[in-house]
Motif scaffolding. Structure first.
Motif, mmCIF file in Angstrom:
data_model
loop_
_atom_site.group_PDB
_atom_site.id
_atom_site.type_symbol
_atom_site.label_atom_id
_atom_site.label_comp_id
_atom_site.label_asym_id
_atom_site.label_seq_id
_atom_site.Cartn_x
_atom_site.Cartn_y
_atom_site.Cartn_z
ATOM 1 N N GLU A 89 33.054 33.356 36.840
ATOM 2 C CA GLU A 89 32.118 34.445 36.522
ATOM 3 C C GLU A 89 30.934 34.443 37.475
ATOM 4 N N VAL A 96 32.023 35.853 40.650
ATOM 5 C CA VAL A 96 32.130 37.313 40.564
ATOM 6 C C VAL A 96 30.737 37.945 40.677
ATOM 7 N N MET A 97 29.773 37.372 39.981
ATOM 8 C CA MET A 97 28.410 37.932 40.048
ATOM 9 C C MET A 97 27.869 37.853 41.465
ATOM 10 N N ARG A 98 28.157 36.724 42.136
ATOM 11 C CA ARG A 98 27.702 36.596 43.527
ATOM 12 C C ARG A 98 28.389 37.633 44.396
ATOM 13 N N ALA A 99 29.718 37.827 44.153
ATOM 14 C CA ALA A 99 30.461 38.811 44.941
ATOM 15 C C ALA A 99 29.889 40.210 44.711
ATOM 16 N N LEU A 100 29.437 40.474 43.490
ATOM 17 C CA LEU A 100 28.902 41.797 43.170
ATOM 18 C C LEU A 100 27.480 41.986 43.688
ATOM 19 N N GLY A 101 26.928 40.937 44.269
ATOM 20 C CA GLY A 101 25.625 41.111 44.910
ATOM 21 C C GLY A 101 24.474 40.377 44.246
ATOM 22 N N ALA A 102 24.794 39.442 43.339
ATOM 23 C CA ALA A 102 23.707 38.667 42.736
ATOM 24 C C ALA A 102 23.193 37.668 43.755
ATOM 25 N N LYS A 103 21.877 37.572 43.861
ATOM 26 C CA LYS A 103 21.295 36.636 44.821
ATOM 27 C C LYS A 103 21.276 35.237 44.206
ATOM 28 N N HIS A 104 21.084 34.238 45.062
ATOM 29 C CA HIS A 104 20.944 32.857 44.584
ATOM 30 C C HIS A 104 19.973 32.806 43.422
ATOM 31 N N GLU A 126 18.900 35.007 41.432
ATOM 32 C CA GLU A 126 19.278 35.691 40.186
ATOM 33 C C GLU A 126 20.231 34.835 39.354
ATOM 34 N N PRO A 173 30.261 32.894 46.637
ATOM 35 C CA PRO A 173 30.973 34.016 46.011
ATOM 36 C C PRO A 173 32.484 33.880 46.146
ATOM 37 N N SER A 174 32.955 33.104 47.138
ATOM 38 C CA SER A 174 34.404 33.046 47.336
ATOM 39 C C SER A 174 35.123 32.359 46.173
ATOM 40 N N ALA A 218 35.030 33.298 43.330
ATOM 41 C CA ALA A 218 35.505 34.402 42.501
ATOM 42 C C ALA A 218 36.960 34.706 42.812
ATOM 43 N N MET A 219 37.323 34.620 44.093
ATOM 44 C CA MET A 219 38.682 34.914 44.515
ATOM 45 C C MET A 219 39.600 33.735 44.246
ATOM 46 N N ASN A 268 38.093 37.261 51.870
ATOM 47 C CA ASN A 268 36.783 36.619 51.712
ATOM 48 C C ASN A 268 35.902 36.854 52.928
ATOM 49 N N MET A 284 31.976 37.055 51.970
ATOM 50 C CA MET A 284 31.780 35.989 50.989
ATOM 51 C C MET A 284 31.940 34.630 51.647
ATOM 52 N N THR A 325 24.462 39.217 51.170
ATOM 53 C CA THR A 325 24.491 39.501 49.728
ATOM 54 C C THR A 325 24.154 40.972 49.491
ATOM 55 N N ARG A 354 27.064 43.172 50.481
ATOM 56 C CA ARG A 354 28.103 43.178 49.441
ATOM 57 C C ARG A 354 27.703 44.082 48.292
ATOM 58 N N ARG A 355 26.455 43.916 47.874
ATOM 59 C CA ARG A 355 25.991 44.655 46.703
ATOM 60 C C ARG A 355 26.015 46.160 46.943
ATOM 61 N N PHE A 382 34.555 45.092 44.941
ATOM 62 C CA PHE A 382 35.594 44.067 44.827
ATOM 63 C C PHE A 382 36.417 44.277 43.572
ATOM 64 N N PHE A 418 39.466 42.102 41.538
ATOM 65 C CA PHE A 418 40.164 40.816 41.535
ATOM 66 C C PHE A 418 41.444 40.902 40.706
ATOM 67 N N MET A 439 32.883 40.156 32.607
ATOM 68 C CA MET A 439 32.094 39.204 31.821
ATOM 69 C C MET A 439 32.483 39.369 30.347
ATOM 70 N N PHE A 498 21.576 43.737 39.701
ATOM 71 C CA PHE A 498 21.166 42.698 40.643
ATOM 72 C C PHE A 498 20.241 43.294 41.689
#
Ligand SMILES: Nc1ncnc2c1ncn2[C@@H]1O[C@H](COP(=O)(O)OP(=O)(O)OP(=O)(O)O)[C@@H](O)[C@H]1O
Ligand SMILES: [Mg+2]
Lengths: 392, 273
Positions: free
Chosen positions: A286, A289-297, A299, A381-382, A384-385, B90, B95, B119, B122-123, B128, B130, B136, B151
Motif C-alpha cells: 500500500e 502504491v501511495m508513493r507510485a501515486l505521487g505521495a512524497k516521503h 507524506e 514506489p517500486s 508497489a509493483m 518501473n 519509480m 514524485t 508521477r503524481r 498506474f 497494478f 486501500m 498528495f
C-alpha cells in the motif's frame, strides 16, 4: 487526508490498536496519579500543620517516634509530661503561647474511634481559624464537639450525653465547631481538668502545642526549649522540620515510583512503535502504491507519525480519565500504604497536571512513531509493483 | 517556465460519452535545466540497463533496451516471466532509476531530475494500474479514486476538496461504478476493483498510463471489459503501455515490444532485432 488514512487504521486492526492504546492509557494513568498525589500530599500536610496552629510540639521522652503524626490525628500513648513543665516552657523568650493537651482515644467494638482532648483556653490563641457556635468548655462537663462528631451522633448544644468509652461519665454539649476539613472535625474537646479526672491523669499532659512570637526564630527557640530544666524530659519537635522530613520521605518514594512509571511509559511507547512497525511491514505494498501515486516521503512519514500521535493521544485522554475517576480509590489505597497521611484528599485533580500528562504522551508518540514512520517513508514506489500478496 | 506540449491525439471516438480531459495540459518543468523541445515521441528509451545485485551476483534485469513510443499510442510489452517487463515499467514510471542508458518522457530526461521532481512527475502526469489493483482497503471506492489528488496538497484542502470530490464522481461515472461510491474495495468483484483502480489512475489527468498485467487476476470475460475500457481511454488520447501475458490484450495494441532475458527481441514498429 493524512489523518483520514491513519484514522481508518483503527477499523483495520481494532484489537491491536486498542491494546497499544491501553498500554499508553495505563502508563499515563499512573503518571497522572503520581503527579496529582505529589501536589495533593504536600498541600494536605501543609494544611494540617496550619490547622494545628502550632510551630513546636512538646511530647514526652520515650513516647512513640511518630508521636507528632499521632497527635495530628488523635491517639493514645502511655507516656506523659508533667503539667508543671508548662511554666518553664512559657518562661522561654520567643514562646507566644503554650497550650497543654491531654489526649486519649477509644476504639469501640465497631472500630469507630472517639478522641478526647483535654485543653484550656490557651488553645484558642492557636486556633485562629476556628468557627464555633456555643461556648468553649468553661464549666465542669462542658464538651466542644468537632463537626463530624456532632453530626454522626446527632448531638446538639445543651444536650447532656453519655460519653463513649468512659463508663457512665456524662457531659453537656457547650459548643460545636464548624466543619474545617481537618482532624479537628473528629475530636471532642473538654476542659483539661475534666480529662485529667476521667482518665485519672492528674497533673499530667500528653503534649504541649507551642506557638512562637516569630516563626523565623524557630531554631533559637527550639534550642532554648531543649536546654531549659524540663528539656531533658521532653522531645522538642519543630513541626516544619517534621513536615520536611515527611515530605523528604514521600518524595524519595515518589522518585522511585516515577522511575517505574517512566519505564512503563517507555514500554508503552515501545508497544506503539512495534504496532506501527508491524503495520508498516503489512502495508508495504500500500505504501508503494501511495508513493507510485505521487505521495512524497514526508507524506508517507506523516501518515504513520499521525497514527502514533493518535494512539498516544487517545491513550493519554483515556489514561487521564482513568486517573481522574479512580482518584478516590487511589487516595484510599495510598492512605493504607503511607505511615502518615493528611486529613484532606491527597490526590488533587487539576488541569496543569492533566495537560502535562497529555503533552508528555504526545511527546512519547512523536518518538515512538519516528522510527516506523521513517521506515515507511524510505520504501521505494517500486515495491508497489513487486510485492505480491492478497489483493486489494 | 520551460514547458512542452504533448502532441495530443485527436479525440473522435466514443461520441456521446462523458469526455475526459486527458489532453491539453502542459507538462510542467521538472527541473530548471530542461530545455524546450518539439516532441514527436512521448517516451524515448535509449540503452536502458538495470542491474540488481543479489548477494555477490549481478542480475541484468534489463540490458540495453531502446525503443520509442509515440504520443497517444497503445503499446503492449510481452515476454516470459523474469524477462524484465516489470523492471522496465518501473523505469518508465520513474519509480526506479536506470543504471545505464537514458529515458526521456515528453522530452525531459528523467535520469537527470531529482527524487522530488520524479514524485511530482508521477503524481501529475503518469497513471498506474497494478495487477493486484492496489486499492486501500480502509478507504471507500470514492476515497480511493480521490486519493492521488490529496498528495502534495495542504493539510486542510478546503476548496480543493470540492472539485476533487466532483472529479472522483465523474471518473466513477466514467467506469460505471457511481452506484458503488461508498462501498469498500472488498465488497467489489475483481473487475470492479480494477475499474476503480483505472478511475484512480486518471484522477490527475495523466498523459501516460502504465499497467502491469491489469487483467492478470481476472477471468477472461472480466478481462475483456477492462481491455475495452483501456481501448476507450486510448481513443481519448491517452498513451498506454501495458505489460501483459493476455494475448487478446497484446493483440489489440498497435505497437508491441517483446523482451527476453532483459533484452528487447522485437519491436513491432521496427523490423525483427
Ligand atoms: N529487487 C530485485 N532484486 C534482485 N533481482 C530482481 C529484483 N527485481 C527483479 N529482479 C530480477 O530481475 C529479473 C526481471 O524481473 P521482472 O520482475 O522485471 O520480471 P517480469 O518480466 O516482470 O516477470 P513476471 O512476468 O513474472 O512478472 C528477474 O530475474 C528478477 O528475479
Ligand atoms: Mg512482472
Amino acid at each position: 487526508m493524512i489523518w483520514l488514512l491513519s484514522l481508518r487504521e483503527w477499523q483495520r486492526r481494532p484489537l491491536r490498536m486498542s491494546i497499544s492504546t491501553l498500554g499508553v492509557a495505563l502508563a499515563v494513568a499512573a503518571l497522572w496519579s503520581l503527579l496529582a498525589f505529589g501536589r495533593g500530599y504536600r498541600d494536605g500536610v501543609q494544611d494540617e500543620l496550619d490547622h494545628l496552629g502550632a510551630h513546636v510540639l512538646l511530647a514526652p521522652k520515650g513516647c512513640p517516634y511518630d508521636a507528632t503524626s499521632l497527635a495530628l490525628h488523635g491517639a493514645s500513648w502511655p507516656c506523659y509530661l508533667k503539667a508543671a513543665y508548662l511554666n518553664q516552657v512559657r518562661a522561654v523568650p520567643g514562646v507566644a503561647k503554650a497550650a497543654p493537651v491531654l489526649m486519649n482515644a477509644f476504639i469501640d467494638d465497631s472500630g469507630a474511634q472517639t478522641v478526647y482532648l483535654g485543653v484550656d483556653s490557651n488553645l484558642l490563641a492557636l486556633k485562629g481559624g476556628w468557627h464555633l457556635s456555643g461556648r468553649f468548655p468553661t464549666f465542669r462537663g462542658d464538651l466542644l464537639l468537632g463537626a463530624d462528631v456532632a453530626r454522626k451522633n446527632d448531638w446538639h448544644i445543651g444536650q447532656t450525653v453519655s460519653l463513649p468509652g468512659l463508663n457512665g461519665a456524662r457531659g453537656t454539649v457547650s459548643g460545636i465547631l464548624a466543619p474545617s476539613q481537618s482532624a479537628d472535625d473528629g475530636f471532642i474537646y473538654t476542659r483539661l481538668s475534666d480529662a485529667q479526672t476521667w482518665f485519672q491523669r492528674r497533673g499530667e499532659l500528653t503534649h504541649v502545642l507551642v506557638r512562637l512570637r516569630d516563626p523565623d526564630q524557630l531554631d533559637d527557640v527550639v534550642a532554648q526549649l531543649r536546654s531549659c530544666g524540663a528539656g531533658l524530659e521532653m522531645n522538642v519537635v519543630p513541626l516544619s522540620h517534621i513536615f520536611h522530613s515527611i515530605e523528604g520521605l514521600v518524595n524519595a518514594t515518589r522518585a522511585l515510583l516515577l522511575c517505574i512509571v517512566m519505564v512503563a511509559l517507555l514500554v508503552a511507547g515501545a508497544g506503539v512503535s512495534n504496532t506501527l512497525m508491524i503495520a508498516v511491514s503489512e502495508r508495504t505494498r500500500e505504501i508503494g502504491v501511495m508513493r507510485a501515486l505521487g505521495a512524497k516521503h514526508g507524506e508517507i512519514f506523516r501518515v504513520f507519525w499521525a497514527q502514533a500521535l493518535q494512539l498516544c493521544g487517545v491513550g493519554a485522554i483515556a489514561g487521564v480519565s482513568i486517573g481522574w475517576t479512580a482518584a478516590r480509590e487511589t487516595d484510599a489505597w495510598l492512605r493504607a500504604q503511607l505511615p502518615y497521611s493528611p486529613h484532606n484528599s491527597m490526590v488533587h485533580s487539576d488541569w496543569p497536571t492533566t495537560l502535562a500528562c497529555i503533552l508528555g504522551a504526545m511527546l512519547l508518540g512523536t518518538m515512538a512513531g519516528g522510527l516506523p514512520a521513517w521506515r515507511a517513508s524510505c520504501l521505494t514506489p517500486s515495491v508497489a509493483m513487486r510485492a505480491r500478496g492478497e489483493r486489494a | 517556465m520551460a514547458c512542452v506540449v504533448f502532441d495530443a491525439k485527436r479525440c473522435d471516438a466514443g461520441a456521446g460519452r462523458t469526455r475526459l480531459k486527458l489532453v491539453g495540459e502542459n507538462f510542467p518543468a521538472v527541473s530548471n535545466d530542461i530545455k524546450m523541445e518539439t516532441l514527436s515521441f512521448a517516451v524515448e528509451a535509449d540503452g536502458l540497463t538495470r542491474i540488481y545485485k543479489r548477494g555477490g551476483e549481478e542480475v541484468r534485469a534489463l540490458d540495453g533496451v531502446s525503443f520509442r513510443v509515440r504520443d497517444g499510442e497503445f503499446v503492449s510489452i510481452v515476454g516470459a516471466s523474469g524477462s524484465g517487463k516489470t523492471t522496465l515499467l518501473n523505469l518508465l514510471g520513474c519509480m526506479d532509476a536506470a543504471d545505464r542508458g537514458t529515458l526521456r518522457l515528453a522530452g525531459h530526461e528523467v535520469g537527470a531530475i531529482n527524487e522530488r521532481a520524479r514524485t511530482r512527475l508521477r503524481r501529475d502526469h503518469i497513471g498506474f494500474v497494478f495487477q493486484h489493483f492496489g486499492l486501500m482497503p480502509t478507504l471507500t471506492v470514492h476515497e480511493n479514486v480521490a486519493l492521488p489528488g490529496l498528495f502534495g496538497r495542504r493539510i486542510w484542502p478546503s476548496r480543493h476538496q470540492k472539485s476533487l470530490d466532483a472529479r472522483a464522481d465523474e471518473l466513477l461515472e466514467r467506469v460505471s461504478l457511481a452506484h458503488r461510491r461508498n462501498h469498500r474495495p472488498h465488497e467489489l468483484s475483481g473487475g470492479e476493483m480494477q475499474r476503480v483502480a483505472i478511475a484512480r489512475s486518471l484522477l490527475n489527468t495523466p498523459r501516460l498510463l502504465l499497467a502491469d498485467e491489469p487483467t492478470g487476476d481476472l477471468d477472461s470475460a472480466t478481462g475483456e471489459s477492462i481491455i475495452e475500457l483501456l481501448q476507450e481511454l486510448n481513443r481519448d488520447g491517452l498513451t498506454i503501455l501495458v505489460v501483459t501475458h493476455n494475448t487478446a490484450l497484446a493483440a489489440i495494441a498497435e505497437h508491441q515490444i517483446s523482451l527476453r532475458d532483459g533484452r528487447l527481441i522485437q519491436d513491432s514498429t521496427d523490423q525483427m532485432l
